[in-house]
Design a protein around this motif. Structure first.
Motif, PDB file in Angstrom:
ATOM      1  N   LYS A 184      72.492 -85.437 -49.658  1.00  0.00           N
ATOM      2  CA  LYS A 184      73.153 -86.694 -50.003  1.00  0.00           C
ATOM      3  C   LYS A 184      72.763 -87.767 -48.993  1.00  0.00           C
ATOM      4  CE  LYS A 184      77.282 -85.295 -52.532  1.00  0.00           C
ATOM      5  NZ  LYS A 184      78.764 -85.365 -52.574  1.00  0.00           N
ATOM      6  N   ARG A 228      69.252 -95.583 -58.366  1.00  0.00           N
ATOM      7  CA  ARG A 228      70.428 -95.346 -59.200  1.00  0.00           C
ATOM      8  C   ARG A 228      70.364 -94.034 -59.989  1.00  0.00           C
ATOM      9  NH1 ARG A 228      71.995 -99.944 -63.448  1.00  0.00           N
ATOM     10  NH2 ARG A 228      70.043 -99.211 -64.366  1.00  0.00           N
ATOM     11  N   ASN A 229      69.163 -93.619 -60.365  1.00  0.00           N
ATOM     12  CA  ASN A 229      69.027 -92.410 -61.179  1.00  0.00           C
ATOM     13  C   ASN A 229      69.020 -91.126 -60.362  1.00  0.00           C
ATOM     14  OD1 ASN A 229      68.961 -93.755 -63.612  1.00  0.00           O
ATOM     15  ND2 ASN A 229      66.736 -94.006 -63.600  1.00  0.00           N
ATOM     16  N   LEU A 230      69.019 -91.240 -59.046  1.00  0.00           N
ATOM     17  CA  LEU A 230      69.007 -90.050 -58.206  1.00  0.00           C
ATOM     18  C   LEU A 230      70.448 -89.668 -57.863  1.00  0.00           C
ATOM     19  CD1 LEU A 230      66.065 -91.006 -55.822  1.00  0.00           C
ATOM     20  CD2 LEU A 230      65.996 -89.456 -57.778  1.00  0.00           C
ATOM     21  N   PRO A 231      70.906 -88.483 -58.282  1.00  0.00           N
ATOM     22  CA  PRO A 231      72.314 -88.118 -58.127  1.00  0.00           C
ATOM     23  C   PRO A 231      72.796 -88.009 -56.688  1.00  0.00           C
ATOM     24  CG  PRO A 231      71.022 -86.230 -58.860  1.00  0.00           C
ATOM     25  CD  PRO A 231      70.120 -87.419 -58.940  1.00  0.00           C
ATOM     26  N   LYS A 232      71.877 -87.736 -55.750  1.00  0.00           N
ATOM     27  CA  LYS A 232      72.285 -87.560 -54.356  1.00  0.00           C
ATOM     28  C   LYS A 232      72.020 -88.800 -53.506  1.00  0.00           C
ATOM     29  CE  LYS A 232      71.670 -82.541 -54.177  1.00  0.00           C
ATOM     30  NZ  LYS A 232      71.007 -81.422 -53.455  1.00  0.00           N
ATOM     31  N   LYS A 264      62.024 -91.857 -54.242  1.00  0.00           N
ATOM     32  CA  LYS A 264      62.109 -90.406 -54.063  1.00  0.00           C
ATOM     33  C   LYS A 264      61.052 -89.930 -53.076  1.00  0.00           C
ATOM     34  CE  LYS A 264      62.555 -86.187 -56.794  1.00  0.00           C
ATOM     35  NZ  LYS A 264      62.524 -85.599 -58.153  1.00  0.00           N
ATOM     36  N   LYS A 306      72.680 -93.005 -52.825  1.00  0.00           N
ATOM     37  CA  LYS A 306      73.415 -94.235 -53.099  1.00  0.00           C
ATOM     38  C   LYS A 306      72.831 -95.346 -52.245  1.00  0.00           C
ATOM     39  CE  LYS A 306      77.849 -96.458 -53.586  1.00  0.00           C
ATOM     40  NZ  LYS A 306      79.311 -96.300 -53.712  1.00  0.00           N
ATOM     41  N   ASP A 361      81.929 -93.653 -48.653  1.00  0.00           N
ATOM     42  CA  ASP A 361      80.485 -93.466 -48.819  1.00  0.00           C
ATOM     43  C   ASP A 361      79.841 -92.957 -47.536  1.00  0.00           C
ATOM     44  OD1 ASP A 361      80.479 -94.209 -51.450  1.00  0.00           O
ATOM     45  OD2 ASP A 361      79.965 -96.300 -51.080  1.00  0.00           O
ATOM     46  N   THR A 393      61.847 -95.228 -59.483  1.00  0.00           N
ATOM     47  CA  THR A 393      62.582 -94.086 -58.926  1.00  0.00           C
ATOM     48  C   THR A 393      61.638 -93.146 -58.188  1.00  0.00           C
ATOM     49  OG1 THR A 393      64.221 -94.218 -60.700  1.00  0.00           O
ATOM     50  CG2 THR A 393      64.088 -92.140 -59.494  1.00  0.00           C
TER      51      THR A 393
END
Length: 209
Positions: A151, A168-172, A140, A174, A185, A136
């Motif tokens: 986003k 996957r662990n980053l909320p903003k 990032k 996809k 999307d 991640t």
């Protein structure tokens, strides 16, 4: 329309890619996009909501007071919707919210969304990259180098499990493949990062034969 290809450090590689007008230059069809997003959101609904009506709640059906002479409204069963604990009038019932859309309309919606993003300069081309293991921190760092802090949708030419798991662990963020893109999307992000090879995949999928 030409876009410069950037590397994962956010630097210009000196290469340019010409985007097909058949994919990134169509006139956006707002109604088609609306219908496609509406269908996508409808398909996310479970439709398992349920409220009990008066024939389903527990309680006596004995008439609770005489019909006349009380000075108040007549009343029958305690299960009437007007009483606390009674059934609900026209309450929700389990149902399927999905509906059908033609494939051609869905294709028009996706092309409209892609063209809208390209017109607003919210599409960036990035050199292909991969990770040996899901990290991640690495994806990032790449997004930071590309100045994509809002986003973001990362579009891969094909499935790369390590990249998908990294984002996957980053909320903003996809991560999707080019063939699995959907209108929701595309419209729900501030920026789209297209991996260089995914442009060819999109053009092969949607360009007129």
């Amino acid at each position: 329309m030409e876009l410069s290809v950037l590397n994962i450090k956010g630097e210009d590689t000196g290469r340019k890619v010409t985007l097909s007008d058949a994919v990134f230059g169509v006139e956006p069809n707002e109604h088609a996009m609306y219908l496609d997003v509406k269908q996508y959101l409808a398909n996310q609904r479970q439709g398992t909501h349920k409220a009990k009506e008066r024939n389903e709640v527990a309680g006596s059906t004995k008439k609770i007071k005489k019909q006349k002479g009380t000075g108040g409204a007549r009343a029958g069963s305690i299960k009437s919707p007007v009483f606390i604990g009674g059934g609900r009038v026209f309450g929700p019932k389990p149902r399927n919210y999905s509906f059908k859309l033609n494939k051609k309309l869905k294709e028009v919606a996706r092309l409209s969304a892609l063209s809208l993003l390209a017109r607003d300069n919210r599409v960036a081309l990035v050199e292909s990259f991969t990770f040996e293991t899901p990290k991640t921190k690495e994806i990032k760092s790449i997004l930071s180098n590309l100045q994509s802090t809002g986003k973001t949708l990362v579009v891969l030419p094909s499935l790369d499990k390590n990249v998908v798991l990294s984002g996957r662990n980053l909320p903003k963020v996809k991560v999707s493949t080019a063939k699995d893109l959907n209108t929701f999307d595309l419209l729900n992000v501030e920026k789209v990062l297209l991996i260089e090879e995914s442009v060819n995949v999109l053009e092969n999928l949607y360009s007129e034969k």
